[in-house]
Enzyme design. Sequence first.
Site, PDB file in Angstrom:
ATOM      1  CB  ALA A 125      -0.922  -0.022   1.216  1.00 32.34           C
ATOM      2  CD  GLU A 128      -0.922   8.746   1.116  1.00 30.90           C
ATOM      3  OE1 GLU A 128      -1.211   9.958   1.056  1.00 30.90           O
ATOM      4  OE2 GLU A 128      -0.500   8.190   2.150  1.00 30.90           O
ATOM      5  CD  GLU A 243       7.244  -1.157  -5.774  1.00 25.84           C
ATOM      6  OE1 GLU A 243       7.255  -0.255  -6.633  1.00 25.84           O
ATOM      7  OE2 GLU A 243       6.524  -1.133  -4.763  1.00 25.84           O
ATOM      8  N   GLY A 368       6.615   3.226 -10.623  1.00 25.58           N
ATOM      9  CA  GLY A 368       7.385   4.373 -11.079  1.00 25.58           C
ATOM     10  C   GLY A 368       7.232   4.505 -12.575  1.00 25.58           C
ATOM     11  CB  THR A 369       5.743   7.117 -14.758  1.00 22.77           C
ATOM     12  OG1 THR A 369       6.612   8.211 -14.394  1.00 22.77           O
ATOM     13  CG2 THR A 369       4.426   7.229 -13.990  1.00 22.77           C
TER      14      THR A 369
END
Length: 411
Positions: A125, A128, A243, A368-369
Amino acid sequence: MFEAMLTREQRALRGEARDFVRWVPRELILDMDADRITYPRGFVREAGRRNLLGPRFPVEYGGRHLGWEDEIVVIEEVGVLGTALACAYVMPSIVGEALHVFGTPAQKERWLAPLLTGEKIAAEALTEPRGGSDFFGTTTEARREGDQYVLRGQKRFIVGAAEADVFLVYARTDPEAPPRHGISAFIVERGEGVETAYLYGLLGTRGGGTGRLVFRDAVVPAENLIGRENGAAEIFYQMMVPERLTSAAGAIGMGRAALEVAACYSDNRHAFGKEIRRFEGVNFKVADSITLLDAARGLVYGAARSVDAGGDPGRSRRLVSEAKKFATDAAWQVVNHAMQILGGIGYTDIYPIERLLRDTRLIMIWTGTNEVMDLIIQHEYYTEVLAERAATRDVESDAPEAEQVEEKVYE
């Protein structure tokens, strides 16, 4: 391309991964894409039963004590199933990273071990409603009250929000501190005060139970704090490795799946009296796709080796960011090439290309773009090249008039 670089053990591990991928029921993929399933819990349990979850973690917690180079071999194979299942597969590795690196032995026994058997489902999580890439703008708060924290706030776009048993949650524990120095990380178990408030309808990557979480005075025991209080920045930076490496490796699998469908189609489909693979408009797209995927593998394996070797953190961060950016961009391009090769039929659900197209669109955004990857890549490169300039050849002087310093105007 990398067959000769794989060890005998890695080929055997890949064989196990392929057996697992062949086991996955076709109906599971279809039901997830149709949102008839909210989370593939049985899929995760089966991966755990086969000892394929988080193979790089210690044996005592259920891993195999392997490296990133080994784990990405498995992730590529799982990636052919699409983003949702690949994400479900790698989540124990992602959340497990925080527990493995920063957790206590008791925390590892309590949470890491059941994650690696598939007994428990985890979710991270992080994002936001008011912040995507601005992680340190976190507004979710955890207030210390004796031997517990009281958690308030919201997180969204949480894969596994529908059914996860535990959540890795970042929350602000010191509202007066600078943004990077006032956030802590917790393992929050599903229960009172933890509410799945909304499930998103997604373009692709369906069936992962992606939703918005609301924490309404959720009580979190102090023993659930991961690492030190207000020290989550260190955890966040560490977490960006699993990630992004998992995203990159899974992307290769998705691109490979689309390319294999397109290659077989173009070998069977005839036009103007011959297979369409004979036309340059088709086979050049195949050649481009093969090159993109092999280049992506080179970056992904190179980044994995750098992390495994404990290399310079800045260089590893750059390589991981390059791998994530390039592999996800490459997968998107390869899937588009595949759809173009199939033509109109590729735009229908007769073939899985349209699903892979919907799935791969997300991977350039999450973890992360790719624009954020650009920021990291250039920052780490400048740091590296300026620091090492004195130890390398001064190429700038290799010009006939290099000594004309008065012509080198910088202001």
